[in-house]
Scaffold this motif. Structure first.
Motif: not given
Length: 331
Positions: A86-100
């Motif tokens: 949903h967020f920061v899906v480009g090539v300069d950043n990423m959010w990575v989900n680990v459970g909650e």
């Protein structure tokens, strides 16, 4: 016997219901198959075990990385985490989900946490297979891993350390997620750190000794911890990495920090920032760790995070009786 006499006899043979508070040592029925614990049998110390402090959740750790491709190989392919769609899906950043919980990984010179991060994972065998598969892609970096009887130790390509373990009663309700962060601190600083979190952040802390060195363990919610472990080893300079936490009372710590000029950022979109952990008794800065402190009114609070099943692959997926990964926490 008349109806009136029948009612009288019934009243004489049917025991009266106990008055409220009567016989506190007796069990109280709460329906079929369940018995309530009478209030008189519960000690305050038992109830205190369910207390939580003002810091409700450690939501994310922000670590800059210099290569988003290597970051994807390590965090998504190797560790089995899920890129937030949903967020920061480009090539300069990423959010990575680990459970909650999450890792935020913006593109920049690498940051290395001065300690290690404890991760609960659903399957250690699967993790080992994933790490083995990405090993050739991460050669000539600091990537490494090893397994013992308690879990899997991992180093990312830039030297951040992780300790991965299965779900347990130590972290109730956590199937996957960031369970604790252990930070190495100078000798003689753990007590001052404990006072800061107790008095300023209003959060429970336990002081103990591990191998003769002091340790301050800060409880976060019901299943996370920040652990500050004293060491006689050299500690690198702080490089700006940060953690994000949710707090119930925002104003108490804010006022204390503002009075002493310790705020990095005032209130913006229901959050503020500071980095200096200061001993309230002496005024000494005993450690540096940037905190992004969010209120329960923050728009990201309790946002459902998508977590995939890392064991699935296009080659092995049958489509039969396989659930769709849930939007719910930690699944």
């Amino acid at each position: 016997m008349s109806k009136k006499a029948d009612r009288k006899a019934s009243a004489e043979t049917t025991p009266a219901a106990p008055a409220m508070g009567h016989n506190p040592g007796a069990s109280v029925s709460a329906g079929p198959g369940r018995t309530m614990n009478p209030p008189g049998e519960t000690r305050i110390a038992e109830v205190a075990l369910d207390d939580v402090g003002n810091i409700f959740r450690l939501e994310h750790i922000n670590l800059r990385i210099p290569d988003q491709t290597l970051g994807t190989i390590f965090y998504v392919m190797g560790m089995g985490f899920t890129r937030d769609p949903h967020f920061v899906v480009g090539v300069d950043n990423m959010w990575v989900n680990v459970g909650e919980t999450q890792f935020h990984l913006p593109h920049h010179q690498p940051q290395v946490l001065r300690g290690w991060i404890g991760i609960v994972v659903p399957n250690l065998d699967g993790l080992v297979a994933q790490l083995s598969a990405v090993e050739p892609r991460l050669k000539n970096t600091q990537f490494a891993w090893s397994r013992d009887r308690k879990g899997v130790s991992v180093s990312c390509p830039w030297g951040n350390k992780f300790r991965c373990m299965l779900p347990s009663a130590k972290y109730p309700g956590m199937r996957q997620g960031i369970a604790h962060v252990q930070l190495n601190v100078p000798l003689g600083k753990a007590a001052g750190i404990a006072r800061f979190y107790q008095q300023v952040m209003d959060t429970p802390v336990t002081l103990s000794a591990r191998k003769g060195l002091a340790c301050a363990s800060v409880d976060i919610g019901g299943n996370q911890q920040l652990v500050f472990q004293e060491t006689d080893a050299a500690i690198p300079a702080f490089d700006g990495h940060h953690i994000a936490v949710y707090a119930g009372n925002m104003s108490k710590a804010f006022a204390w920090l503002k009075k002493r000029g310790l705020l990095l950022e005032g209130l913006i979109r229901h959050q503020y920032r500071f980095k200096d952990i200061v001993d309230p008794d002496t005024g000494e800065t005993v450690f540096e760790l940037e905190h992004e402190v969010r209120s329960f009114k923050h728009p990201m609070f309790l946002r459902p995070l998508i977590n995939r099943d890392a064991s699935w692959s296009a080659a092995s997926f049958s489509g039969e009786a396989r659930p769709v990964p849930s939007l719910q926490w930690g699944t």
